[in-house]
Design an enzyme around this catalytic site. Structure first.
Site, PDB file in Angstrom:
ATOM      1  N   HIS A   1      46.224  41.261  35.570  1.00  0.00           N
ATOM      2  CA  HIS A   1      46.308  39.746  35.858  1.00  0.00           C
ATOM      3  C   HIS A   1      47.466  39.163  35.348  1.00  0.00           C
ATOM      4  CE1 HIS A   1      45.291  35.489  35.843  1.00  0.00           C
ATOM      5  NE2 HIS A   1      44.350  35.604  36.694  1.00  0.00           N
TER       6      HIS A   1
ATOM      7  N   ASP B   1      42.676  42.420  27.289  1.00  0.00           N
ATOM      8  CA  ASP B   1      42.281  40.955  27.975  1.00  0.00           C
ATOM      9  C   ASP B   1      40.955  41.373  28.665  1.00  0.00           C
ATOM     10  OD1 ASP B   1      41.948  39.215  30.081  1.00  0.00           O
ATOM     11  OD2 ASP B   1      43.623  39.979  31.236  1.00  0.00           O
TER      12      ASP B   1
ATOM     13  N   GLN C   1      37.281  39.618  32.007  1.00  0.00           N
ATOM     14  CA  GLN C   1      36.507  40.102  33.180  1.00  0.00           C
ATOM     15  C   GLN C   1      35.565  41.130  32.382  1.00  0.00           C
ATOM     16  OE1 GLN C   1      36.133  38.830  35.956  1.00  0.00           O
ATOM     17  NE2 GLN C   1      38.103  37.923  36.432  1.00  0.00           N
TER      18      GLN C   1
ATOM     19  N   LYS D   1      34.372  32.040  32.811  1.00  0.00           N
ATOM     20  CA  LYS D   1      33.720  33.190  33.423  1.00  0.00           C
ATOM     21  C   LYS D   1      32.574  33.710  32.906  1.00  0.00           C
ATOM     22  CE  LYS D   1      38.472  34.376  34.783  1.00  0.00           C
ATOM     23  NZ  LYS D   1      38.883  34.291  36.195  1.00  0.00           N
TER      24      LYS D   1
ATOM     25  N   CYS E   1      45.864  36.877  41.607  1.00  0.00           N
ATOM     26  CA  CYS E   1      46.859  36.540  40.541  1.00  0.00           C
ATOM     27  C   CYS E   1      47.288  38.148  40.035  1.00  0.00           C
ATOM     28  CB  CYS E   1      46.262  35.835  39.360  1.00  0.00           C
ATOM     29  SG  CYS E   1      46.007  34.073  39.718  1.00  0.00           S
TER      30      CYS E   1
HETATM   31  N1  7TS Z   1      42.748  37.884  32.717  1.00  0.00           N
HETATM   32  C1  7TS Z   1      41.914  38.429  33.969  1.00  0.00           C
HETATM   33  C2  7TS Z   1      41.520  39.863  33.695  1.00  0.00           C
HETATM   34  C3  7TS Z   1      41.358  37.392  34.931  1.00  0.00           C
HETATM   35  O1  7TS Z   1      40.436  37.972  35.750  1.00  0.00           O
HETATM   36  C4  7TS Z   1      41.674  36.038  34.496  1.00  0.00           C
HETATM   37  C5  7TS Z   1      41.488  35.102  35.713  1.00  0.00           C
HETATM   38  C6  7TS Z   1      42.338  35.667  33.574  1.00  0.00           C
HETATM   39  C7  7TS Z   1      43.084  36.445  32.623  1.00  0.00           C
HETATM   40  C8  7TS Z   1      42.987  34.150  33.139  1.00  0.00           C
HETATM   41  O2  7TS Z   1      41.863  33.545  33.021  1.00  0.00           O
HETATM   42  P1  7TS Z   1      42.161  31.965  32.334  1.00  0.00           P
HETATM   43  O3  7TS Z   1      40.593  31.426  32.345  1.00  0.00           O
HETATM   44  O4  7TS Z   1      42.789  31.809  31.514  1.00  0.00           O
HETATM   45  O5  7TS Z   1      42.672  31.250  33.744  1.00  0.00           O
HETATM   46  N2  7TS Z   1      41.015  35.516  36.872  1.00  0.00           N
HETATM   47  C9  7TS Z   1      40.709  34.881  38.070  1.00  0.00           C
HETATM   48  C10 7TS Z   1      40.577  35.555  39.162  1.00  0.00           C
HETATM   49  O6  7TS Z   1      40.233  36.664  39.488  1.00  0.00           O
HETATM   50  N3  7TS Z   1      40.136  34.725  40.371  1.00  0.00           N
HETATM   51  O7  7TS Z   1      40.430  33.420  39.705  1.00  0.00           O
HETATM   52  C11 7TS Z   1      40.967  33.628  38.186  1.00  0.00           C
END
Ligand code: 7TS
Length: 426
Positions: A143, A220, A223, A246, A384
């Site tokens: 990502h 990371d 997910q 999430k 992303c």
């Molecule tokens: N890393 C991974 C693997 C992610 O899927 C996401 C967000 C992030 C980092 C960033 O998360 P945040 O809460 O810091 O923004 N992924 C997604 C997605 O798959 N669709 O929208 C956001």
């Protein structure tokens, strides 16, 4: 359930010895008020949990209850509400520690999002320990949150960013990890689960290989923690990052786990209140981790919500959630493969509940819009992960992602609706 009560983690253990129970996704659905509405005259089918999961009533109510009864600023008052707020806030640190099996609450840092946790490591650890010529290893499926912070650091320090390639199934081969590692590698930063393809990476093996070369590893887990049990000590991860929204929690809260020995060598990330031991105009000294990295008033209410979310999933049991989502993944994969014009991208043997696909003649945004008219929410776009899309040779994909509240009926509705998309574009 009271947010500050430690998570009832033994649910997973109980499940291990009890007779297998059916996973009552239909029942859990009722915990999520948002799911009972209609969209464009159809019952809502929410298949975009990888972007953000919906919130159970327990999370919403825990936050509301906290604001109505206990709320005040923390770590700085002698009055009753401040003491109560501080206790409840710090109790969530213990809830998080148990959830990922960290050794100590001093290893749990609250951030604003997962993204900020990665930036914290890049800024603090990276600037102190990296120099020109050092290498950071990431994979081709990351990502942007696990690419751009390292590029910023590369521009500043003259580092090299090496990319571990993916196979045509969207998997990572350990031979490729070995080949990319060298004594110049100082950090390996990889996803636990790909948000775009669903691939579960062999992170334990990657960590062992990286450590053998003397490199630290950041996972990371944005997910990862949502789909399966995580044990940072068993993994031996140096850093593990995740994001609250999430994991059925609120927005505005992320977590950085770091081994204490590593954290204690790291300088502050931001300066301000709450992170100092003493301040004079000449010199300031800092608190130990985790408070050293939590400048300013933290997201107090969001931390309470995260605690309630972890209590919620722990009571159900992360292993049971994983099993449920894996069954759905197989069920959905098998059904979707029968749609002639549809191609699934990401067919690694180990996947979490995420299915990315493209359809002949139909742009992912068209698929998303047609599905929306039938009450089905999926994500369409590059997720992303633009470098990954370039490798796959597509501008984007349509993506359906599953959560503990996803049912076979949801999958059936998706399959029917995609049949209609095929009719329109076929
Ligand atoms: N890393 C991974 C693997 C992610 O899927 C996401 C967000 C992030 C980092 C960033 O998360 P945040 O809460 O810091 O923004 N992924 C997604 C997605 O798959 N669709 O929208 C956001």
């Amino acid at each position: 359930m009271i947010a500050s009560k430690p998570a009832a983690a033994p649910a997973d253990e109980l499940f291990a010895c009890a007779a297998p129970q059916l996973f009552a996704a239909q029942q859990y659905r009722k915990d999520f008020p948002i799911l009972s509405q209609e969209i464009h005259g159809h019952p809502l089918i929410y298949l975009d949990s990888a972007a953000s999961a919906q919130k159970p009533r327990m999370v919403i109510e825990a936050m509301q209850r906290f604001m109505e009864n206990d709320y005040a600023n923390i770590h700085r008052g002698v009055h009753e509400l401040s003491v109560r707020s501080t206790d409840k806030f710090e109790a969530v640190r213990e809830t998080v520690r148990r959830f990922i099996n960290a050794a100590s609450t001093n290893e749990i840092i609250f951030t604003r999002v997962g993204t900020e946790a990665i930036n914290l490591v890049a800024s603090s650890w990276g600037r102190k320990f990296l120099k020109s010529g050092d290498e950071i290893l990431i994979t081709a499926l990351e990502h942007h949150a696990n690419i751009v912070p390292w590029q910023l650091l590369r521009a500043e320090l003259g580092l090299k960013l090496r990319i571990i390639p993916i196979t045509k199934e969207g998997d990572i081969r350990l031979e490729d990890v070995k080949a990319a590692l060298s004594p110049r590698t100082k950090l390996v930063a990889v996803a636990h689960v790909s948000n775009a393809l669903g691939t579960i990476l062999p992170i334990k093996e990657i960590i062992t290989l990286a450590h053998a070369q003397g490199a630290l590893v950041l996972i990371d887990g944005c997910q990862g923690v949502v789909h399966m049990p995580v044990d940072v000590r068993d993994l031996d991860a140096d850093f593990y990052v995740f994001t609250g929204h999430k994991l059925y929690g609120p927005t505005g809260i992320g977590v950085l786990y770091g081994k204490f020995d590593v954290l204690k060598q790291m300088p502050p990330y931001q300066g301000g209140g709450d992170m100092i031991a003493s301040v004079t105009f000449e010199e300031t000294t800092y608190k130990d981790p985790p408070h050293r990295f939590e400048a300013g008033t933290p997201p107090i209410v969001e931390v309470i919500g995260l605690g309630a979310a972890i209590d919620y999933v722990s009571n159900i049991g992360m292993s049971r959630i994983a099993q449920h989502e894996t069954e759905l993944l197989h069920y959905a994969t098998e059904k979707l493969q029968r749609i002639n014009s549809l191609k699934i991208l990401g067919t690694a043997p180990k996947k979490a509940g995420v299915i990315s696909f493209v359809m002949e003649g139909a742009h992912p945004h068209d698929i998303g819009t047609i599905l929306d008219r039938q009450g089905i929410a999926i994500r369409a776009g590059h997720h992303c992960a633009q470098p990954l899309m370039d490798i796959l040779g597509v501008p984007g994909t349509a993506r359906a992602s599953f959560a503990l509240y996803t049912t076979k009926d949801d999958v059936n509705a998706l399959v029917d609706a995609l049949g209609k998309v095929q009719e329109i574009f076929g």
